[in-house]
Design a protein around this motif. Structure first.
Motif, PDB file in Angstrom:
ATOM      1  N   MET A 232       6.649   3.166   1.271  1.00  0.00           N
ATOM      2  CA  MET A 232       6.544   4.464   0.706  1.00  0.00           C
ATOM      3  C   MET A 232       7.764   5.344   0.299  1.00  0.00           C
ATOM      4  O   MET A 232       7.919   5.680  -0.912  1.00  0.00           O
ATOM      5  N   THR A 233       8.856   4.780   1.106  1.00  0.00           N
ATOM      6  CA  THR A 233      10.184   5.515   0.919  1.00  0.00           C
ATOM      7  C   THR A 233      10.509   4.923  -0.583  1.00  0.00           C
ATOM      8  O   THR A 233      11.167   5.491  -1.361  1.00  0.00           O
ATOM      9  N   LEU A 234      10.328   3.821  -0.732  1.00  0.00           N
ATOM     10  CA  LEU A 234      10.828   3.204  -2.085  1.00  0.00           C
ATOM     11  C   LEU A 234      10.335   3.693  -3.361  1.00  0.00           C
ATOM     12  O   LEU A 234      11.409   4.193  -4.089  1.00  0.00           O
TER      13      LEU A 234
ATOM     14  N   THR B 149       0.816  -1.353   0.084  1.00  0.00           N
ATOM     15  CA  THR B 149      -0.122   0.075  -0.139  1.00  0.00           C
ATOM     16  C   THR B 149       0.843   1.107  -0.115  1.00  0.00           C
ATOM     17  O   THR B 149       0.505   2.197  -0.715  1.00  0.00           O
ATOM     18  N   GLY B 150       1.880   1.217   0.747  1.00  0.00           N
ATOM     19  CA  GLY B 150       2.671   2.351   0.861  1.00  0.00           C
ATOM     20  C   GLY B 150       3.513   2.532  -0.308  1.00  0.00           C
ATOM     21  O   GLY B 150       3.527   3.643  -0.698  1.00  0.00           O
ATOM     22  N   ALA B 151       4.026   1.751  -0.851  1.00  0.00           N
ATOM     23  CA  ALA B 151       4.615   1.874  -2.373  1.00  0.00           C
ATOM     24  C   ALA B 151       3.785   2.328  -3.491  1.00  0.00           C
ATOM     25  O   ALA B 151       4.130   3.145  -4.137  1.00  0.00           O
ATOM     26  N   VAL B 152       2.341   1.780  -3.427  1.00  0.00           N
ATOM     27  CA  VAL B 152       1.390   2.481  -4.352  1.00  0.00           C
ATOM     28  C   VAL B 152       1.138   3.948  -4.243  1.00  0.00           C
ATOM     29  O   VAL B 152       1.104   4.649  -5.158  1.00  0.00           O
ATOM     30  N   VAL B 153       0.628   4.097  -3.033  1.00  0.00           N
ATOM     31  CA  VAL B 153       0.221   5.381  -2.566  1.00  0.00           C
ATOM     32  C   VAL B 153       1.259   6.291  -2.698  1.00  0.00           C
ATOM     33  O   VAL B 153       1.057   7.632  -3.097  1.00  0.00           O
ATOM     34  N   SER B 154       2.596   5.979  -2.481  1.00  0.00           N
ATOM     35  CA  SER B 154       3.333   7.089  -2.506  1.00  0.00           C
ATOM     36  C   SER B 154       4.183   7.550  -4.046  1.00  0.00           C
ATOM     37  O   SER B 154       4.837   8.405  -4.185  1.00  0.00           O
ATOM     38  N   ILE B 155       3.644   6.975  -4.777  1.00  0.00           N
ATOM     39  CA  ILE B 155       3.876   7.160  -6.151  1.00  0.00           C
ATOM     40  C   ILE B 155       3.271   8.530  -6.648  1.00  0.00           C
ATOM     41  O   ILE B 155       4.255   9.152  -7.209  1.00  0.00           O
ATOM     42  N   PRO B 156       1.981   8.735  -6.365  1.00  0.00           N
ATOM     43  CA  PRO B 156       1.648  10.165  -6.473  1.00  0.00           C
ATOM     44  C   PRO B 156       1.604  11.121  -5.257  1.00  0.00           C
ATOM     45  O   PRO B 156       1.292  12.264  -5.469  1.00  0.00           O
TER      46      PRO B 156
END
Length: 501
Positions: A150-152, A107-114
């Motif tokens: 999210m960091t990634l 979730t963090g990885a997807v949400v943090s793209i935008p």
């Protein structure tokens, strides 16, 4: 070896670090002053330094400024519409019981793209708390997995502003960087899970009493354990809304779906499903990637393989070159976000206000990116870049380590991952050809190097550790440790990528 030119670079980077850490000026001004210092120490005439700064600034923003603004706007609409929450809930449901930490990292990885990390973490943390409350444990593991997921993508995948800025400064194909960044993020995700799973149980007893009470015993109405987290207000997560959320006990933020406007009588409550939430994010990414693939195939069919050779797109490549251009793709994305994710009854002035907030958030990033381009142009025009390339070549280091180490050192010195990767790109841009680096590999190295050891001088450190309830050495072991683990794991990936890119 021209010591004067190398001294100019060293003093330029030192200027950035000192100004950001020791003065009231920000990174934008620091990068511009560093460009002046570098030019003067290198012996360039004043008029030529100013010309280099304005040329570098303009050229960089011409290629990337609009894209950053649109990308941040899409993220804002995902945030306020509840689409980010819908994505998170779907990940948890798909992965099932016992894999909640994978769901949080994904979730963090997807949400943090935008969406900016700080805002994204504030939005998603109540879900981590809700899961931990339900399973009566593992909150630290879930919180760290969410934050580092999210960091990634924040550091590796456009249209996050940092990688976008790096692509603009280095002239990297955006579609190729999206694909390569996603591959890196997917390969590093198990490292996030492994570290969070290992360190989480060791730190569970270290959670501060107020956060423990909020997570495991419920939160009294109108209160929040995260309310005093440094950076929370600045990140867009402040505001008490209209009372606590029924599931998590967290206060509703002002920009939750309850603030979308009053629905007409008899209208169904506004709800965004997973696939609808994903459309404004996936469509622009797929268009940009499709443009890259179509162009590469067309060039190959025409026998035009060298980037410098003259090339005229034909057929499908011509069409994709237009709609897959990052500017057009993200215009399509923001239109989809506004008209698919927001209910029809949302007041126009409220939507305008959200987009204005997004523009304000993007403004500083755009200026910092342009200033990074200005510094890079000064390094080119004064010959500092070529001199650094020769000095590095004499050390027999793998060339990919140059941008990686520059980004790492700047990150350690001043804390901001975005500033670190843009500074590294600015330093690397004049060296790409001399070091034999492809723009794509150089961009990946700048982005990966900026992930190292998030600690006290990083605002995101405070957001994650305060929301997680970790302090002192526990915070360092948990958050600083997990960011360093993914930084270290990215190094062999870069060395392997250097064999192919």
């Amino acid at each position: 070896m021209d010591v004067q030119l190398l001294l100019a670079l060293a003093l330029g980077i030192a200027t950035i670090v000192v100004i950001v850490l020791r003065t009231r000026l920000d990174a934008f001004v620091a990068l511009l002053i560093a460009a002046l210092v570098t030019g003067f120490v290198a012996g360039a005439p004043a008029g030529e330094i100013i010309a280099s700064i304005t040329t570098g600034f303009g050229n960089t923003l011409a290629s990337i400024g609009i894209v950053i603004g649109l990308g941040v706007a899409i993220g804002k609409i995902l945030e306020v519409s509840g689409a980010a929450d819908a994505l998170a809930q779907k990940f948890v449901k798909l992965l099932g019981k016992g894999r909640e930490h994978w769901a949080m990292a994904g979730t963090g990885a997807v949400v943090s793209i935008p969406v900016f990390c700080d805002s994204g973490y504030v939005i998603m943390n109540p879900l981590a708390r809700s899961i931990a409350r339900r399973i009566r444990g593992r909150y630290v593991t879930l919180a760290l997995a969410l934050g580092c997921g999210m960091t990634l993508t924040h550091h590796l995948v456009p249209p996050t502003p940092g990688p976008l800025g790096v692509a603009g400064i280095l002239g990297t194909d955006l579609g190729a960087l999206i694909l390569a960044g996603l591959v890196f993020a997917l390969l590093l995700l198990p490292v996030v899970i492994a570290y969070a799973t290992w360190i989480g149980p060791k730190l569970e007893s270290e959670i501060s009493p107020n956060v423990r009470e909020a997570v495991y015993a419920g939160v009294p109405a109108g209160t929040s354990a995260a309310a005093n987290a440094p950076g929370a207000a600045a990140s867009g997560g402040g505001g008490t809304g209209a009372g606590p959320d029924e599931v998590t006990g967290e206060p509703l933020r002002e920009d939750t779906p309850s603030a979308l406007g009053e629905p007409p009588a008899g209208a169904a409550p506004h709800k965004v499903g997973f696939w609808l939430a994903a459309v404004p994010l996936l469509v622009p990414l797929l268009l940009i990637v499709a443009n890259t693939v179509a162009t590469a195939s067309d060039r190959n069919a025409q026998g035009v393989l060298a980037p410098t050779d003259e090339y005229t797109p034909s057929g499908l490549a011509s069409v994709m070159g237009f709609i897959g251009n990052p500017v057009v793709a993200l215009i399509i994305g923001i239109i989809l976000a506004v008209y698919l994710l927001l209910p029809r009854w949302t007041p126009r002035n409220r939507v305008h206000g959200w987009l204005a907030d997004a523009a304000a958030s993007a403004g500083l990033i755009i200026l910092i990116t342009g200033a990074g381009g200005a510094l890079g142009q000064v390094l080119r025009d004064t010959g500092v870049g070529n001199e650094l390339a020769e000095a590095v070549s004499a050390l027999s280091l793998p060339s990919v380590l140059v941008p990686f180490l520059v980004a790492s050192l700047v990150r350690l010195a001043q804390g901001s991952g975005t500033v670190a990767m843009i500074t590294a790109a600015s330093v690397t841009a004049p060296l790409v050809l001399a070091l034999g680096l492809s723009p794509l590999l150089a961009a990946l190295a700048c982005c990966a190097g900026s992930m190292v050891f998030s600690y006290f001088n990083d605002s995101y450190f405070w957001v994650v550790t305060r929301f997680t309830g970790l302090e002192g050495t526990a915070a360092l072991k948990g958050w600083s440790g997990i960011t360093t683990a993914v930084w270290l794991a990215s190094l062999p990936l870069l060395l392997i990528a250097s064999l192919f890119l």
